[in-house]
Design an enzyme around this catalytic site. Structure first.
Site, mmCIF file in Angstrom:
data_model
loop_
_atom_site.group_PDB
_atom_site.id
_atom_site.type_symbol
_atom_site.label_atom_id
_atom_site.label_comp_id
_atom_site.label_asym_id
_atom_site.label_seq_id
_atom_site.Cartn_x
_atom_site.Cartn_y
_atom_site.Cartn_z
ATOM 1 N N LYS A 1 0.859 -1.180 0.000
ATOM 2 C CA LYS A 1 0.000 0.000 0.000
ATOM 3 C C LYS A 1 0.898 1.235 0.000
ATOM 4 O O LYS A 1 1.929 1.260 0.702
ATOM 5 C CB LYS A 1 -0.885 0.003 1.249
ATOM 6 C CG LYS A 1 -1.863 -1.176 1.309
ATOM 7 C CD LYS A 1 -3.020 -1.003 0.341
ATOM 8 C CE LYS A 1 -4.059 -2.108 0.523
ATOM 9 N NZ LYS A 1 -5.235 -1.917 -0.352
ATOM 10 N N LYS B 1 -14.048 -6.992 -7.307
ATOM 11 C CA LYS B 1 -14.374 -7.387 -5.929
ATOM 12 C C LYS B 1 -15.863 -7.682 -5.846
ATOM 13 O O LYS B 1 -16.689 -6.829 -6.186
ATOM 14 C CB LYS B 1 -14.042 -6.254 -4.951
ATOM 15 C CG LYS B 1 -12.561 -6.078 -4.721
ATOM 16 C CD LYS B 1 -12.296 -4.967 -3.725
ATOM 17 C CE LYS B 1 -10.810 -4.929 -3.385
ATOM 18 N NZ LYS B 1 -10.440 -3.672 -2.698
HETATM 19 MG MG MG Z 1 -7.361 -1.853 -3.923
#
Ligand code: MG
Length: 367
Positions: free
Chosen positions: A163, A262
């Site tokens: 991240k 997702k």
């Molecule tokens: Mg993502």
């Protein structure tokens, strides 16, 4: 379809370490398990928003209210006969996609169990095995990041995703490349940059990343198109890719070269499959992302990720990677970088009733 009962169980399981991304930090995982009983079989789904508006504005509480107030009454009244009917009913409401995903995926599990086949086959996949990638959050220091990656890489994950956010990007990337060499590596910014950062983001090309995931705001398809024209690294959309129409638009605008799908973000497996299919037709590879969900959401993502246009390792990881415990049996395991779905029907993993009870915050049944 005869629906005998729908049961919601809100559970909370502690994480093994806090998960920090550019939007916030969590240390516990909430999930709402949805059980739909029909003709002697129970189908399971999971609605899995992160608490505290971590990934989106949806919270476990708002998703629970949507299930109870907006979705379940309609399903019990109309008694849908097919997955298509279920989706028409859900799409006729303004409920959150997380709530829709929890209910819709329970019907897929039911369907696959009734067909006596594993879910991946009902979805159109042919193999029950999928490559898994490691995702790590933002750490207080580069050394802590390196030791986390080293610890988890021993399990054989097929790629590493870190991240990033302004002030935490070049330094960790230099360190990871320096320590681990040419491992398959990507970054995810969760919308942390703006169009003012485009020149800075160009420097990411030096690291030969698999992709840069969602660098800009989710509405900013134009900014992503400008950036994609400036960099060689493929841009991957996650938060932006909320439905088929938006993905179609993003591809037409050349805002990305890869899409993260997702189940929770798009409201279930049928919409996820539709996005997979439209990307395949457009020649855009996809991969299967997670929130991360508890076991049921995780394994359903693994089933989905076996479809042919899923071209990169999934974010589904071992149960023990994130959670001190999980509510499924067996637990999800990554061996040599692969998740192999055990033989069985439907989800192929069982929800453990004792574990549900152990981690339960509240439960409600509907007849
Ligand atoms: Mg993502």
């Amino acid at each position: 379809m005869k629906i005998e009962r729908i049961t919601l169980t809100h559970v909370r399981v502690p994480l093994v370490e806090p998960f920090k991304i550019s939007n916030g930090e969590v240390s516990e995982k909430d999930g709402i398990l949805v059980g739909v009983a029909s003709e002697g079989v129970v189908g399971w789904g999971e609605a899995s928003p992160m608490s505290g508006g971590f990934y989106s504005l949806d919270t476990p509480e708002s998703v629970w209210d949507d299930l109870v107030g907006k979705l379940i009454p309609g399903i019990l009244r109309k008694r849908p006969n097919s997955i298509g009917d279920v989706n028409s009913l859900l799409d006729g409401t303004d409920a959150s996609p997380f709530a829709k995903a929890g209910l819709e995926t329970a019907f897929w599990d039911l369907e696959a169990q009734k067909l006596n086949e594993p879910l991946f086959r009902t979805l159109g996949g042919t193999t029950g095995s999928i490559e898994s990638g490691l995702a790590v959050g933002i750490y207080p220091t580069v050394n802590k990041l390196l030791s986390a990656i080293e610890r988890y890489l021993r399990e054989g994950y097929k790629r590493v995703k870190i991240k990033v956010q302004p002030g935490w990007d070049i330094e960790p990337l230099l360190a990871v490349r320096g320590e681990f060499g040419r491992i398959p590596l990507m970054v995810d910014a969760n919308c942390a940059y703006t169009q003012k950062d485009l020149d800075h983001l160009k420097a990411f090309d030096d690291f030969e990343l698999l992709m840069i995931e969602q660098p800009l705001a989710k509405e900013d398809l134009e900014g992503h198109a400008t950036l994609q024209a400036m960099v060689q690294t493929p841009i991957c959309l996650d938060e932006s890719a909320k439905d088929s129409a938006t993905v179609r638009k993003a591809i037409d605008m050349k805002s990305c070269r890869i899409v993260n799908i997702k189940i929770q973000r798009v409201g279930g497996l049928m919409h996820a499959k539709d996005i997979h299919d439209l990307c395949a037709q457009a020649g855009v590879p996809v991969w299967a992302g997670t929130m991360p969900e508890l076991g049921i959401g995780g394994v359903q993502t693994a089933h989905l990720g076996t479809l042919s246009n899923f071209a990169y390792p999934t974010d589904v990881e071992s149960s023990s990677r994130w959670f001190v415990d999980d509510i499924i049996e067996p637990l999800i395991e990554v061996k040599n970088g692969l998740i192999t779905i055990p033989p069985g029907t439907g989800n192929c993993y069982t929800v453990s009733e004792p574990k549900l009870k152990q981690y339960e915050l509240r439960k409600q049944s509907f007849l």
